[in-house]
Design a protein around this motif. Structure first.
Motif, PDB file in Angstrom:
ATOM      1  N   ASN A  27     -22.325 -17.962 -17.822  1.00 57.11           N
ATOM      2  CA  ASN A  27     -21.172 -18.320 -18.573  1.00 57.11           C
ATOM      3  C   ASN A  27     -20.429 -16.712 -18.655  1.00 57.11           C
ATOM      4  O   ASN A  27     -20.977 -16.053 -19.450  1.00 57.11           O
ATOM      5  N   LEU A  28     -19.278 -16.886 -17.957  1.00 55.17           N
ATOM      6  CA  LEU A  28     -18.757 -15.364 -17.873  1.00 55.17           C
ATOM      7  C   LEU A  28     -17.257 -15.315 -18.407  1.00 55.17           C
ATOM      8  O   LEU A  28     -16.260 -15.913 -17.757  1.00 55.17           O
ATOM      9  N   GLY A  29     -17.149 -15.055 -19.744  1.00 53.17           N
ATOM     10  CA  GLY A  29     -15.676 -14.882 -20.080  1.00 53.17           C
ATOM     11  C   GLY A  29     -15.225 -13.575 -19.636  1.00 53.17           C
ATOM     12  O   GLY A  29     -15.767 -12.522 -19.349  1.00 53.17           O
ATOM     13  N   ALA A  30     -13.829 -13.471 -19.156  1.00 52.29           N
ATOM     14  CA  ALA A  30     -13.305 -12.243 -18.829  1.00 52.29           C
ATOM     15  C   ALA A  30     -12.375 -11.340 -19.993  1.00 52.29           C
ATOM     16  O   ALA A  30     -11.810 -10.510 -19.703  1.00 52.29           O
ATOM     17  N   GLY A  31     -12.641 -12.077 -21.170  1.00 49.14           N
ATOM     18  CA  GLY A  31     -12.081 -11.602 -22.384  1.00 49.14           C
ATOM     19  C   GLY A  31     -10.696 -11.717 -22.294  1.00 49.14           C
ATOM     20  O   GLY A  31      -9.755 -11.018 -22.952  1.00 49.14           O
ATOM     21  N   ARG A  32      -9.900 -12.908 -21.526  1.00 49.56           N
ATOM     22  CA  ARG A  32      -8.867 -13.155 -21.398  1.00 49.56           C
ATOM     23  C   ARG A  32      -8.554 -14.684 -22.055  1.00 49.56           C
ATOM     24  O   ARG A  32      -9.449 -15.546 -21.990  1.00 49.56           O
ATOM     25  N   GLY A  33      -7.601 -14.815 -22.859  1.00 47.34           N
ATOM     26  CA  GLY A  33      -7.158 -15.998 -23.511  1.00 47.34           C
ATOM     27  C   GLY A  33      -7.040 -17.265 -22.438  1.00 47.34           C
ATOM     28  O   GLY A  33      -6.840 -16.929 -21.540  1.00 47.34           O
ATOM     29  N   SER A  34      -6.714 -18.267 -23.109  1.00 42.28           N
ATOM     30  CA  SER A  34      -6.679 -19.641 -22.312  1.00 42.28           C
ATOM     31  C   SER A  34      -5.146 -19.795 -21.729  1.00 42.28           C
ATOM     32  O   SER A  34      -4.956 -20.503 -21.117  1.00 42.28           O
ATOM     33  N   ASP A  35      -4.175 -18.757 -22.475  1.00 39.56           N
ATOM     34  CA  ASP A  35      -2.767 -18.732 -22.205  1.00 39.56           C
ATOM     35  C   ASP A  35      -2.478 -18.488 -20.680  1.00 39.56           C
ATOM     36  O   ASP A  35      -3.051 -17.809 -19.937  1.00 39.56           O
ATOM     37  N   ARG A  36      -1.507 -19.176 -19.988  1.00 41.97           N
ATOM     38  CA  ARG A  36      -1.093 -19.153 -18.831  1.00 41.97           C
ATOM     39  C   ARG A  36      -0.195 -17.631 -18.645  1.00 41.97           C
ATOM     40  O   ARG A  36       0.164 -17.460 -19.595  1.00 41.97           O
ATOM     41  N   ARG A  37      -0.608 -17.169 -17.667  1.00 42.08           N
ATOM     42  CA  ARG A  37       0.064 -15.790 -17.582  1.00 42.08           C
ATOM     43  C   ARG A  37       1.181 -15.881 -16.170  1.00 42.08           C
ATOM     44  O   ARG A  37       1.212 -16.840 -15.444  1.00 42.08           O
ATOM     45  N   GLN A  38       1.917 -14.593 -16.331  1.00 38.74           N
ATOM     46  CA  GLN A  38       2.781 -14.254 -15.006  1.00 38.74           C
ATOM     47  C   GLN A  38       2.555 -12.844 -14.761  1.00 38.74           C
ATOM     48  O   GLN A  38       2.290 -12.131 -15.533  1.00 38.74           O
ATOM     49  N   LEU A  39       2.896 -12.424 -13.506  1.00 37.75           N
ATOM     50  CA  LEU A  39       3.159 -11.291 -13.160  1.00 37.75           C
ATOM     51  C   LEU A  39       4.381 -10.700 -13.286  1.00 37.75           C
ATOM     52  O   LEU A  39       5.262 -10.946 -13.109  1.00 37.75           O
ATOM     53  N   SER A  40       4.350  -9.580 -14.223  1.00 35.28           N
ATOM     54  CA  SER A  40       5.581  -8.608 -14.417  1.00 35.28           C
ATOM     55  C   SER A  40       5.544  -7.593 -13.654  1.00 35.28           C
ATOM     56  O   SER A  40       4.596  -6.726 -13.217  1.00 35.28           O
ATOM     57  N   ILE A  41       6.604  -7.249 -12.860  1.00 36.08           N
ATOM     58  CA  ILE A  41       6.629  -6.502 -11.657  1.00 36.08           C
ATOM     59  C   ILE A  41       7.490  -5.358 -12.211  1.00 36.08           C
ATOM     60  O   ILE A  41       8.609  -5.297 -12.703  1.00 36.08           O
ATOM     61  N   SER A  42       6.994  -3.992 -12.017  1.00 38.02           N
ATOM     62  CA  SER A  42       7.616  -2.807 -12.703  1.00 38.02           C
ATOM     63  C   SER A  42       8.750  -2.355 -11.656  1.00 38.02           C
ATOM     64  O   SER A  42       9.022  -3.161 -10.522  1.00 38.02           O
ATOM     65  N   ALA A  43       9.397  -1.441 -11.980  1.00 35.95           N
ATOM     66  CA  ALA A  43      10.565  -1.012 -11.226  1.00 35.95           C
ATOM     67  C   ALA A  43       9.983  -0.237  -9.926  1.00 35.95           C
ATOM     68  O   ALA A  43       8.980   0.425  -9.915  1.00 35.95           O
ATOM     69  N   PRO A  44      10.665  -0.408  -8.902  1.00 41.42           N
ATOM     70  CA  PRO A  44      10.170   0.319  -7.475  1.00 41.42           C
ATOM     71  C   PRO A  44      10.233   1.699  -7.512  1.00 41.42           C
ATOM     72  O   PRO A  44      10.974   2.099  -7.940  1.00 41.42           O
ATOM     73  N   VAL A  45       9.134   2.408  -6.828  1.00 38.34           N
ATOM     74  CA  VAL A  45       9.231   3.519  -6.340  1.00 38.34           C
ATOM     75  C   VAL A  45       9.271   3.885  -4.953  1.00 38.34           C
ATOM     76  O   VAL A  45       8.440   3.327  -4.164  1.00 38.34           O
ATOM     77  N   ALA A  46      10.424   4.362  -4.408  1.00 37.69           N
ATOM     78  CA  ALA A  46      10.347   4.314  -2.992  1.00 37.69           C
ATOM     79  C   ALA A  46       9.533   5.565  -2.385  1.00 37.69           C
ATOM     80  O   ALA A  46       9.427   6.867  -3.134  1.00 37.69           O
ATOM     81  N   LEU A  47       8.954   5.302  -1.356  1.00 40.10           N
ATOM     82  CA  LEU A  47       7.995   6.144  -0.820  1.00 40.10           C
ATOM     83  C   LEU A  47       9.060   7.077   0.320  1.00 40.10           C
ATOM     84  O   LEU A  47       9.589   6.409   1.050  1.00 40.10           O
ATOM     85  N   HIS A  48       8.696   8.436   0.173  1.00 39.72           N
ATOM     86  CA  HIS A  48       9.530   9.193   1.174  1.00 39.72           C
ATOM     87  C   HIS A  48       8.968  10.432   1.561  1.00 39.72           C
ATOM     88  O   HIS A  48       7.903  11.063   1.041  1.00 39.72           O
ATOM     89  N   GLY A  49       9.034  10.937   2.868  1.00 42.72           N
ATOM     90  CA  GLY A  49       8.318  12.297   3.253  1.00 42.72           C
ATOM     91  C   GLY A  49       9.141  12.660   4.405  1.00 42.72           C
ATOM     92  O   GLY A  49      10.324  12.147   4.928  1.00 42.72           O
ATOM     93  N   PRO A  50       8.789  13.842   4.961  1.00 37.03           N
ATOM     94  CA  PRO A  50       9.312  14.502   6.207  1.00 37.03           C
ATOM     95  C   PRO A  50       9.363  13.644   7.413  1.00 37.03           C
ATOM     96  O   PRO A  50       8.567  12.719   7.201  1.00 37.03           O
ATOM     97  N   ALA A  51      10.412  13.660   8.234  1.00 40.92           N
ATOM     98  CA  ALA A  51      10.132  12.970   9.319  1.00 40.92           C
ATOM     99  C   ALA A  51       8.801  13.137  10.105  1.00 40.92           C
ATOM    100  O   ALA A  51       8.408  14.292  10.250  1.00 40.92           O
ATOM    101  N   GLY A  52       8.799  11.910  10.773  1.00 42.65           N
ATOM    102  CA  GLY A  52       7.259  12.148  11.651  1.00 42.65           C
ATOM    103  C   GLY A  52       6.089  11.551  10.563  1.00 42.65           C
ATOM    104  O   GLY A  52       4.946  11.804  11.232  1.00 42.65           O
ATOM    105  N   THR A  53       6.392  11.311   9.446  1.00 47.55           N
ATOM    106  CA  THR A  53       5.228  11.042   8.579  1.00 47.55           C
ATOM    107  C   THR A  53       5.536   9.770   7.985  1.00 47.55           C
ATOM    108  O   THR A  53       4.662   9.486   6.895  1.00 47.55           O
ATOM    109  N   LEU A  54       6.127   8.789   8.603  1.00 42.71           N
ATOM    110  CA  LEU A  54       6.232   7.354   8.212  1.00 42.71           C
ATOM    111  C   LEU A  54       5.070   6.516   7.976  1.00 42.71           C
ATOM    112  O   LEU A  54       4.046   6.755   8.856  1.00 42.71           O
ATOM    113  N   LEU A  55       4.962   6.104   6.766  1.00 42.14           N
ATOM    114  CA  LEU A  55       4.030   5.247   6.381  1.00 42.14           C
ATOM    115  C   LEU A  55       4.148   3.854   7.201  1.00 42.14           C
ATOM    116  O   LEU A  55       4.937   3.312   6.856  1.00 42.14           O
TER     117      LEU A  55
END
Length: 363
Positions: A27-55
């Motif tokens: 029996n493995l409880g995760a320490g989380r209640g029975s309430d349904r959850r949703q994902l809250s998404i943070s403000a985005p952080v744009a990734l940037h760098g010098p030319a030629g280093t594209l992710l």
């Protein structure tokens, strides 16, 4: 645009079926209640760098002790590190076969104040120190474990080796290895119910991650998730998506007379929903990204899909959250928040990072 390769095994493993969902567990409880959850998404952080280093083609991410995000980029076989503002802070390694170089870069993650990167050619684990300089190569446990397909850092103290599923029935697909190379445990052996032959093996792949004493594993092309302790004992098994159950690649191929290709062209798995990413959020909670498979084009993780988050409960799990998310589920930060990468434009030439936090749905 980054896509997992098509039919030629997006990872190599055996197909697991829902037959694994029996058996007892602690029996493995995760320490989380029975309430349904949703994902809250943070403000985005744009990734940037010098030319030629594209992710260009990342499919995992982790956060180091300085709050920087580490991505392995398979397109140019380099590891790229971004600071909290999204600026490129370091580029580690390069393509090649020498020290600090990668012939077949598979994964890279933060490890204490350093970065470790797994090159399947060898195989070897390259270490880059806090200053970004190459600090030597290791082979922790590789001599006693069949060549891993991927590797994950677990709790900054263990390496989880994920092996390809081809081989005999007694071969273990997962291994937890200590930094000194000694093996903590090996587990998850194929069985008859996990088989399916070479046609199935072309379109399935084993995914696994661990945190806080638990390892979660699933198969892209399967329908279930398994939880193990660090000694390799299976603790729970449960459906990947209880609200819209997945159809296994094995069942589709068997229904087509054991053939992957359709008589009129195309593949039987085209359009089939499958697990494409798995992240252990903590010792009792796992997040999945589920998306439709395209046998011709593969899967672009950043196009998003259904995120399903479950928490362990008895010998199974309870669904915490299920929602559509734009972006790729690539890892978690040091606070347990999901790291999600998404495109900033329809041209798919730049990326931004957001973080996902579970919050209780207000009624």
């Amino acid at each position: 645009m980054s896509r997992h390769p098509p039919i030629v095994a997006f990872l190599i493993a055996l197909a697991f079926s829902s037959e694994a969902c029996d058996g007892g567990a602690a029996n493995l409880g995760a320490g989380r209640g029975s309430d349904r959850r949703q994902l809250s998404i943070s403000a985005p952080v744009a990734l940037h760098g010098p030319a030629g280093t594209l992710l260009a083609k990342p499919d995992m991410a982790s956060e180091d002790s300085r709050g920087r995000i580490v991505f392995p980029d398979f397109s140019d076989r380099r590891v790229k590190v971004y600071d909290a503002s999204g600026a490129l802070a370091a580029v580690l390694g390069r393509a090649g076969g020498g020290p600090g170089e990668f012939a077949s870069l598979m994964t890279a993650q933060a490890y204490h104040d350093s970065v470790v990167a797994y090159d399947m050619s060898g195989p070897r684990l390259s270490v880059f120190g806090p200053d970004g300089r190459f600090d030597g190569a290791r082979t922790p446990g590789f001599s006693r474990v069949p060549m891993p397909f991927t590797m994950r850092v677990v709790d900054d103290s263990l390496f989880l080796l994920v092996g390809p599923g081809l081989g005999g029935p007694n071969r273990k697909l997962l291994a937890l290895v200590r930094p000194d190379g000694s093996i903590r445990s090996q587990f998850l052996a194929p069985s008859r119910s996990m088989g399916g032959g070479p046609q199935v093996a072309q379109v399935v792949g084993l995914l696994a991650d661990g945190a806080g004493g638990r390892v979660f594993a699933a198969v892209a092309g399967g329908d279930s998730v398994w939880a193990f302790d660090y000694d390799g004992r299976r603790l729970a098994a449960f459906p990947a998506d209880p609200e819209q159950p997945l159809v296994t690649a094995r069942s589709l191929i068997e229904a087509n007379g054991g053939r992957l290709r359709k008589a009129g062209g195309g593949y039987v798995v085209d359009g089939n929903r499958m697990i494409v990413e798995l992240v252990a959020m903590d010792s009792g909670t796992v997040a999945l990204q589920i998306a439709a498979y395209d046998g011709r084009l593969g899967i672009d993780l950043e196009e998003g899909g259904t995120f399903v988050i479950s928490t362990l409960a008895g010998g199974g799990a309870r669904l915490l959250a299920r929602q559509e998310v734009a972006g790729a589920l690539l890892g978690r930060d040091r606070r347990g928040r999901l790291l999600i990468l998404r495109y900033t434009s329809p041209e798919a030439e730049a990326h931004e990072l957001v973080r996902g936090t579970l919050v209780t749905i207000r009624r």
